[in-house]
Design a protein around this motif. Structure first.
Motif, PDB file in Angstrom:
ATOM      1  N   UNK A   1      -5.364 -12.569  -8.345  1.00 21.45           N
ATOM      2  CA  UNK A   1      -6.822 -12.727  -8.181  1.00 21.45           C
ATOM      3  C   UNK A   1      -7.364 -12.089  -6.902  1.00 21.45           C
ATOM      4  N   UNK A   2      -6.620 -11.130  -6.385  1.00 23.07           N
ATOM      5  CA  UNK A   2      -7.033 -10.495  -5.129  1.00 23.07           C
ATOM      6  C   UNK A   2      -8.375  -9.787  -5.297  1.00 23.07           C
TER       7      UNK A   2
ATOM      8  N   UNK B   1      -7.888 -18.199  -4.758  1.00 24.77           N
ATOM      9  CA  UNK B   1      -6.468 -18.042  -4.392  1.00 24.77           C
ATOM     10  C   UNK B   1      -5.845 -19.349  -3.922  1.00 24.77           C
ATOM     11  N   UNK B   2      -6.655 -20.374  -3.702  1.00 25.98           N
ATOM     12  CA  UNK B   2      -6.134 -21.621  -3.134  1.00 25.98           C
ATOM     13  C   UNK B   2      -5.025 -22.204  -4.011  1.00 25.98           C
ATOM     14  N   UNK B   3      -3.848 -22.322  -3.422  1.00 24.64           N
ATOM     15  CA  UNK B   3      -2.761 -22.977  -4.121  1.00 24.64           C
ATOM     16  C   UNK B   3      -2.165 -22.203  -5.276  1.00 24.64           C
TER      17      UNK B   3
ATOM     18  N   UNK C   1     -14.497  -3.264  -5.437  1.00 23.70           N
ATOM     19  CA  UNK C   1     -15.454  -2.200  -5.115  1.00 23.70           C
ATOM     20  C   UNK C   1     -14.760  -0.966  -4.559  1.00 23.70           C
ATOM     21  N   UNK C   2     -15.561  -0.040  -4.054  1.00 23.64           N
ATOM     22  CA  UNK C   2     -15.041   1.239  -3.582  1.00 23.64           C
ATOM     23  C   UNK C   2     -14.143   1.077  -2.363  1.00 23.64           C
ATOM     24  N   UNK C   3     -14.311  -0.039  -1.625  1.00 20.88           N
ATOM     25  CA  UNK C   3     -13.580  -0.219  -0.359  1.00 20.88           C
ATOM     26  C   UNK C   3     -12.642  -1.418  -0.373  1.00 20.88           C
ATOM     27  N   UNK C   4     -12.425  -2.006  -1.548  1.00 20.02           N
ATOM     28  CA  UNK C   4     -11.602  -3.217  -1.633  1.00 20.02           C
ATOM     29  C   UNK C   4     -12.190  -4.380  -0.834  1.00 20.02           C
ATOM     30  N   UNK C   5     -13.507  -4.436  -0.806  1.00 19.91           N
ATOM     31  CA  UNK C   5     -14.168  -5.623  -0.247  1.00 19.91           C
ATOM     32  C   UNK C   5     -15.446  -5.888  -1.028  1.00 19.91           C
TER      33      UNK C   5
ATOM     34  N   UNK D   1       3.127  -0.332  -9.493  1.00 23.73           N
ATOM     35  CA  UNK D   1       2.372  -0.732 -10.688  1.00 23.73           C
ATOM     36  C   UNK D   1       2.432  -2.251 -10.845  1.00 23.73           C
ATOM     37  N   UNK D   2       3.609  -2.796 -10.671  1.00 26.74           N
ATOM     38  CA  UNK D   2       3.751  -4.252 -10.792  1.00 26.74           C
ATOM     39  C   UNK D   2       2.854  -4.953  -9.766  1.00 26.74           C
ATOM     40  N   UNK D   3       2.895  -4.468  -8.526  1.00 33.34           N
ATOM     41  CA  UNK D   3       2.067  -5.054  -7.472  1.00 33.34           C
ATOM     42  C   UNK D   3       0.584  -4.918  -7.795  1.00 33.34           C
ATOM     43  N   UNK D   4       0.207  -3.776  -8.333  1.00 36.69           N
ATOM     44  CA  UNK D   4      -1.189  -3.550  -8.708  1.00 36.69           C
ATOM     45  C   UNK D   4      -1.623  -4.518  -9.798  1.00 36.69           C
ATOM     46  N   UNK D   5      -0.734  -4.753 -10.755  1.00 36.47           N
ATOM     47  CA  UNK D   5      -1.083  -5.678 -11.843  1.00 36.47           C
ATOM     48  C   UNK D   5      -1.239  -7.107 -11.305  1.00 36.47           C
ATOM     49  N   UNK D   6      -0.431  -7.462 -10.325  1.00 32.28           N
ATOM     50  CA  UNK D   6      -0.601  -8.793  -9.714  1.00 32.28           C
ATOM     51  C   UNK D   6      -1.928  -8.826  -8.944  1.00 32.28           C
ATOM     52  N   UNK D   7      -2.203  -7.745  -8.216  1.00 33.27           N
ATOM     53  CA  UNK D   7      -3.427  -7.672  -7.402  1.00 33.27           C
ATOM     54  C   UNK D   7      -4.675  -7.911  -8.259  1.00 33.27           C
TER      55      UNK D   7
END
Ligand code: HEC
Ligand code: HEC
Length: 398
Positions: free
Chosen positions: A255-256, A366-368, A262-266, A244-250
């Motif tokens: 900003x992943x 994600x830069x920096x 989307x449906x495929x993470x892209x 859950x923690x990782x998902x919240x960061x994602x």
């Protein structure tokens, strides 16, 4: 504070909502049905070396279950090759290794752009591909599976046959397709299976029938299955605290999901992440121009299609060049490419190239960004909730 049940539920709901906002849908909603006979014929084709002119390589040689349908190697291919037509579209330079891509969700609903540089693309009105208007099908996955058997160094040896076969034009590709179709037509197992799948006589089998079966197998066998993360979002199942923690960061400060969504993470778009360029590179001398090779637009230099993230825990090494073996390193390269001094090229020309990469990257969200080791570990744990298995195991060829 953490520990209170109400706070935990709130965090879970924030994560569920973030996933929905970023476009996650139940796995089943992405499926495109494929007739079982077509899948069965496609599986035989996927595993046979007869699909390479020299009978040396099968699709399954580089797309293995063991490695999440990739090959576990940094670079899959390994020869040079330059010609007219197709090679011209590649923007010059040698045709050279890239990291093998896995198949999860390929050819399912909305997944219609293929390869690291998107060189087969059916998102617009007219399909874009190396066939340049002579596409053998309007199904982009069918077009994409046409490429490996005629790509020099991939399934076609450089020494293959005549100069014509090596010229990488549509005409020479067609000659190869005819030879392969004839060979498969005569195969005692594959011929009848293909004929049955297409309800035709084996004598009528053409390469398009072969390609449709291969595409059908890929589309069906590697279709999305509900992962633990889907079940968390759509069926109120639990995830671990770290997931859950990782998902919240994602979805949050990492900003992943600005790109992996989307449906495929892209987002099916092209971005520059400063991964070290291992190996020779598609454009030679440790350089891979990525999307530029297709569009010849300088703005596209060093951009690559955002990779989907299902089963990413199984598909090391990472990036278009396969330069990083650890998932944590792949994530770190997004935010802090200089964290490892090994990532800095030692050659002045390659360094100049690396500065260009950094210039493109500096515009990405994600830069920096500051992510510490623990944040990255939690992101790795979260990505583990995106695992699932293929429908049937693919036999490895000897
Ligand atoms: C020599 C290793 C090798 C063999 C053999 C091989 N592939 Fe691949 N495959 C790759 C690599 C490397 C890539 C990524 C290439 C790129 O994007 O430039 C790839 C990418 C793909 C993709 C695009 C996936 C995506 O995410 O867009 C498809 C589809 C594909 N291969 C199908 C096949 C089929 C079908 C066969 C057999 C006819 C096959 N491959 C044989 C190495 C291989
Ligand atoms: C600006 C868009 C963008 C953002 C934001 C982004 N990525 Fe990526 N990601 C990419 C692209 C593009 C690649 C492939 C680049 C390449 O191979 O050169 C990639 C590659 C990856 C890979 C390697 C996948 C593989 O199969 O090789 C992982 C893992 C990954 N990203 C996870 C993340 C995580 C976790 C975050 C958040 C910290 C994140 N990404 C943020 C665009 C993005």
């Amino acid at each position: 504070m953490a520990g209170s049940a109400a706070a935990d539920t709130l965090r879970e709901n924030v994560l569920r909502q973030a996933a929905l906002d970023a476009g996650l849908v139940p796995a089943e909603e992405t499926h495109v049905p494929v007739p079982p006979d077509l899948v069965a014929a496609g599986k035989l084709l996927f595993q046979t070396k007869k699909l390479s002119l020299e009978r040396e390589t099968a699709c399954a040689s580089c797309h293995l279950d063991r490695f999440g349908s990739a090959d576990g190697l940094p670079n899959a291919i390994g020869t040079e090759g330059r010609g007219e037509g197709v090679a011209r579209l590649m923007g010059g330079g040698d045709i050279i290794p890239r990291n093998a891509l896995p198949f999860w969700g390929r050819g399912s609903k909305g997944f219609e752009i293929f390869f690291w540089d998107g060189r087969v693309d059916a998102r617009g009105e007219a399909m874009i591909s190396q066939f340049a208007g002579e596409e053998p099908s309007d199904d982009p996955l069918v077009v994409a599976v046409h490429l490996p058997p005629v790509e020099l160094g991939e399934m076609l040896l450089n020494s293959a046959g005549s100069e014509t076969l090596q010229s990488e034009t549509v005409a020479s590709a067609n000659q190869i397709y005819d030879q392969l179709a004839q060979r498969l037509r005569d195969d005692l197992e594959i011929g009848p299976a293909l004929a049955k799948a297409h309800t035709i006589d084996p004598s009528q089998i053409r390469f398009i029938d072969v390609a449709e079966a291969l595409a059908g197998f890929i589309r069906h066998n590697f279709r999305l299955k509900p992962t633990r993360f889907h079940e968390f979002v759509f069926a109120e199942r639990d995830l671990s605290e770290d997931e859950i923690e990782g998902g919240l960061i994602f979805y949050g400060r990492g900003r992943c999901a600005t790109c992996h969504n989307g449906a495929y993470f892209t987002d099916f778009a092209f971005h520059t992440i400063p991964f070290p360029q291992a190996g020779f590179g598609k454009n030679g001398f440790g350089i891979d121009y990525g999307r530029y090779n297709v569009t010849l637009d300088v703005d596209d230099l060093y951009r690559f299609r955002t990779p989907p993230l299902f089963n990413v825990t199984k598909t090391a090494p990472y990036s278009h060049s396969g330069s990083l073996y650890e998932l944590s390193e792949a994530i770190r390269a997004h935010v802090d490419p200089l964290a490892r001094s090994e990532n800095v090229p030692t050659d002045a020309h390659q360094r100049a190239d690396f500065y260009q990469v950094l210039k493109q990257w500096s515009h990405t969200p994600v830069a920096g960004l500051a992510l510490d080791d623990r944040d990255i570990e939690q992101l790795v744990v979260f990505l583990g909730s995106l695992e699932f298995d293929s429908d049937q195991p693919v036999d490895e060829t000897e």
